[in-house]
Scaffold this active site. Structure first.
Site, PDB file in Angstrom:
ATOM      1  CE1 TYR A  64      -3.221  -2.863   0.254  1.00  0.00           C
ATOM      2  CE2 TYR A  64      -3.450  -2.462   2.600  1.00  0.00           C
ATOM      3  CZ  TYR A  64      -3.792  -3.172   1.467  1.00  0.00           C
ATOM      4  OH  TYR A  64      -4.720  -4.191   1.554  1.00  0.00           O
ATOM      5  N   GLY A 219     -17.606  -2.087  -0.043  1.00  0.00           N
ATOM      6  CA  GLY A 219     -17.553  -2.112  -1.501  1.00  0.00           C
ATOM      7  C   GLY A 219     -16.215  -1.669  -2.082  1.00  0.00           C
ATOM      8  CG  PHE A 221     -10.854   0.428  -5.594  1.00  0.00           C
ATOM      9  CD1 PHE A 221     -10.166   1.546  -5.139  1.00  0.00           C
ATOM     10  CD2 PHE A 221     -10.197  -0.798  -5.580  1.00  0.00           C
ATOM     11  CE1 PHE A 221      -8.859   1.450  -4.683  1.00  0.00           C
ATOM     12  CE2 PHE A 221      -8.891  -0.907  -5.127  1.00  0.00           C
ATOM     13  CZ  PHE A 221      -8.219   0.223  -4.675  1.00  0.00           C
ATOM     14  N   PRO A 223     -18.089   1.706  -4.246  1.00  0.00           N
ATOM     15  CG  PRO A 223     -17.950   3.923  -3.569  1.00  0.00           C
ATOM     16  CD  PRO A 223     -17.596   2.998  -4.707  1.00  0.00           C
ATOM     17  CG  LEU A 224     -21.433  -2.111  -0.316  1.00  0.00           C
ATOM     18  CD1 LEU A 224     -21.793  -2.442   1.130  1.00  0.00           C
ATOM     19  CD2 LEU A 224     -21.690  -3.297  -1.238  1.00  0.00           C
TER      20      LEU A 224
HETATM   21  N1  LIG Z   1      -6.772  -9.067   1.016  1.00  0.00           N
HETATM   22  C1  LIG Z   1      -6.999  -8.277   0.013  1.00  0.00           C
HETATM   23  O1  LIG Z   1      -6.783  -8.641  -1.136  1.00  0.00           O
HETATM   24  C2  LIG Z   1      -7.565  -6.911   0.245  1.00  0.00           C
HETATM   25  C3  LIG Z   1      -8.092  -6.180  -0.826  1.00  0.00           C
HETATM   26  C4  LIG Z   1      -8.649  -4.929  -0.555  1.00  0.00           C
HETATM   27  C5  LIG Z   1      -8.654  -4.423   0.721  1.00  0.00           C
HETATM   28  N2  LIG Z   1      -8.108  -5.135   1.751  1.00  0.00           N
HETATM   29  C6  LIG Z   1      -8.156  -4.627   3.140  1.00  0.00           C
HETATM   30  O2  LIG Z   1      -9.508  -4.363   3.447  1.00  0.00           O
HETATM   31  C7  LIG Z   1      -9.632  -3.056   4.013  1.00  0.00           C
HETATM   32  C8  LIG Z   1     -10.996  -2.474   3.690  1.00  0.00           C
HETATM   33  O3  LIG Z   1     -11.130  -2.307   2.294  1.00  0.00           O
HETATM   34  P1  LIG Z   1     -11.156  -0.890   1.572  1.00  0.00           P
HETATM   35  O4  LIG Z   1     -10.628   0.168   2.460  1.00  0.00           O
HETATM   36  O5  LIG Z   1     -10.514  -1.092   0.244  1.00  0.00           O
HETATM   37  O6  LIG Z   1     -12.682  -0.709   1.252  1.00  0.00           O
HETATM   38  P2  LIG Z   1     -13.998  -0.454   2.154  1.00  0.00           P
HETATM   39  O7  LIG Z   1     -13.669  -0.536   3.594  1.00  0.00           O
HETATM   40  O8  LIG Z   1     -15.036  -1.330   1.608  1.00  0.00           O
HETATM   41  O9  LIG Z   1     -14.384   1.033   1.753  1.00  0.00           O
HETATM   42  C9  LIG Z   1     -13.495   2.081   1.847  1.00  0.00           C
HETATM   43  C10 LIG Z   1     -14.080   3.235   1.068  1.00  0.00           C
HETATM   44  O10 LIG Z   1     -15.281   3.688   1.714  1.00  0.00           O
HETATM   45  C11 LIG Z   1     -15.147   5.044   2.096  1.00  0.00           C
HETATM   46  N3  LIG Z   1     -15.728   5.170   3.443  1.00  0.00           N
HETATM   47  C12 LIG Z   1     -15.360   4.488   4.552  1.00  0.00           C
HETATM   48  N4  LIG Z   1     -16.140   4.818   5.592  1.00  0.00           N
HETATM   49  C13 LIG Z   1     -17.032   5.724   5.131  1.00  0.00           C
HETATM   50  C14 LIG Z   1     -18.095   6.448   5.743  1.00  0.00           C
HETATM   51  N5  LIG Z   1     -18.400   6.263   7.028  1.00  0.00           N
HETATM   52  N6  LIG Z   1     -18.800   7.309   4.970  1.00  0.00           N
HETATM   53  C15 LIG Z   1     -18.498   7.484   3.663  1.00  0.00           C
HETATM   54  N7  LIG Z   1     -17.494   6.831   3.039  1.00  0.00           N
HETATM   55  C16 LIG Z   1     -16.765   5.959   3.764  1.00  0.00           C
HETATM   56  C17 LIG Z   1     -13.665   5.347   2.096  1.00  0.00           C
HETATM   57  O11 LIG Z   1     -13.447   6.702   1.760  1.00  0.00           O
HETATM   58  P3  LIG Z   1     -12.895   7.757   2.847  1.00  0.00           P
HETATM   59  O12 LIG Z   1     -11.419   7.524   2.938  1.00  0.00           O
HETATM   60  O13 LIG Z   1     -13.257   9.072   2.247  1.00  0.00           O
HETATM   61  O14 LIG Z   1     -13.608   7.484   4.130  1.00  0.00           O
HETATM   62  C18 LIG Z   1     -13.157   4.422   0.983  1.00  0.00           C
HETATM   63  O15 LIG Z   1     -13.326   5.016  -0.272  1.00  0.00           O
HETATM   64  C19 LIG Z   1      -8.475  -2.275   3.403  1.00  0.00           C
HETATM   65  O16 LIG Z   1      -8.164  -1.132   4.163  1.00  0.00           O
HETATM   66  C20 LIG Z   1      -7.395  -3.325   3.374  1.00  0.00           C
HETATM   67  O17 LIG Z   1      -6.732  -3.340   4.631  1.00  0.00           O
HETATM   68  C21 LIG Z   1      -7.588  -6.377   1.534  1.00  0.00           C
END
Ligand SMILES: NC(=O)c1ccc[n+]([C@@H]2O[C@H](COP(=O)([O-])OP(=O)(O)OC[C@H]3O[C@@H](n4cnc5c(N)ncnc54)[C@H](OP(=O)(O)O)[C@@H]3O)[C@@H](O)[C@H]2O)c1
Length: 291
Positions: A64, A219, A221, A223-224
């Site tokens: 990252y 969701g 990239f 968002p749900l």
């Molecule tokens: N193992 C794997 O292959 C893999 C792949 C992907 C991700 N991951 C892990 O999973 C974690 C979670 O995934 P993710 O961060 O990609 O996606 P996520 O948690 O599904 O969503 C994050 C997105 O939602 C927005 N968001 C979060 N809280 C919000 C709220 N309360 N209101 C409005 N928008 C909100 C964030 O923007 P803002 O920054 O503006 O809040 C960001 O764009 C990652 O941090 C990573 O550690 C693992």
């Protein structure tokens, strides 16, 4: 904040106990998970606030940024509290176009483990997940043996560089193959209210004390977006994102959350979702959501 405001705690095989609401650090890097964040002070504040609110499970990867997220975690939180569990993952690197190519030879994995140790500033990594799948969308399970790369990580565990092992983007057969090589404490797959299919796997992991950590709980990239989610949220006087997180916590006790955000305000909202109760009619409505 007590753990009962974070969905309670879960103890994994291997003796790791964490609050069920954790934090995923991927959003702390720059746009498309590349380069430095727009606001480094806010990134540091997100991590410190998470820990202040009782979060003791942080998910990261040295790819990252690359390196950026781990360096911010170290700046914000080192020296680390004993009760904090930082989970990292290996198996990919970044290329010059921002791509995420696999890098899973024993030599590549050893160098990734050492980069994680250096950038997090620790002598041993709490938990290392081997990221296995990929496929056309980059995030789906691809059947096949993980014996060589997981064996390389098991060796580094024996050497004391890694305390516990997990696997990510895997199917049940791959989990079983990993377990035949070394103990597995956690599995991390793509799963959310609109992207299901791992229910049987979650249940079988629960029976073995293995945590299941859904990535992209909101969701990612993409968002749900769902009219049903919006309607349920309105009825309960909360946000669709809070409902999506509460739904995951409701699935099984071994489901641990790592929603990602770069904002302290969003972090607070996400953590607050851990106390949201979903009534039976809301759960029934949410079961009608399709991908
Ligand atoms: N193992 C794997 O292959 C893999 C792949 C992907 C991700 N991951 C892990 O999973 C974690 C979670 O995934 P993710 O961060 O990609 O996606 P996520 O948690 O599904 O969503 C994050 C997105 O939602 C927005 N968001 C979060 N809280 C919000 C709220 N309360 N209101 C409005 N928008 C909100 C964030 O923007 P803002 O920054 O503006 O809040 C960001 O764009 C990652 O941090 C990573 O550690 C693992």
């Amino acid at each position: 904040m007590a753990a009962n405001n974070l969905g309670g705690t879960y103890t994994m095989t291997g003796g790791i106990t964490v609050a069920r609401m954790g934090y995923g650090a991927m959003q702390l890097a720059g746009p498309r998970v590349w380069g430095p964040p727009k606001d480094r002070a806010e990134a540091v504040a997100v991590l410190r606030t998470a820990v202040e609110l009782g979060v003791d499970h942080i998910d990261t990867a040295d790819f990252y940024g690359p390196h950026v997220t781990n360096q911010i975690i170290k700046e914000a939180l080192a020296p680390y509290a004993d009760e904090l569990t930082v989970v990292t993952k290996v198996g990919s690197v970044r290329d010059e176009n921002g791509g995420w190519p696999h890098a899973r030879s024993p030599e590549q994995l050893r160098s990734q483990v050492h980069e994680n140790l250096t950038n997090l500033g620790v002598e041993a990594l709490d938990v290392v997940n081997l990221r296995v799948g990929g496929g056309a969308d980059g995030h789906s399970v691809v059947a096949g043996s993980l014996a060589e790369p997981f064996g390389a990580l098991a060796e580094m565990r024996k050497e004391g560089l890694i305390k516990h092992l997990g696997v990510s983007v895997v199917d049940a057969a791959q989990v079983a193959e990993a377990q035949s090589i070394a103990p597995v404490v956690t599995v991390q797959n793509w799963y959310n209210v609109a992207h299901r299919g791992d229910e049987q796997l979650i249940e079988s992991l629960a029976a073995q004390g293995i945590s299941y950590v859904p990535f992209w709980p909101l969701g990612g990239f993409n968002p749900l977006q769902s009219g049903i989610l919006d309607t349920v949220a309105k009825r309960l006087g909360t946000s669709p994102k809070a409902v999506a997180l509460a739904w995951l916590l409701h699935q099984a006790p071994n489901v641990l959350l790592i929603p990602g955000t770069s904002s302290v305000a969003h972090l607070r909202e996400n953590i607050a979702a851990a106390t949201l109760e979903l009534p039976a009619d809301a759960l029934a409505d949410l079961d009608r959501i399709t991908a």
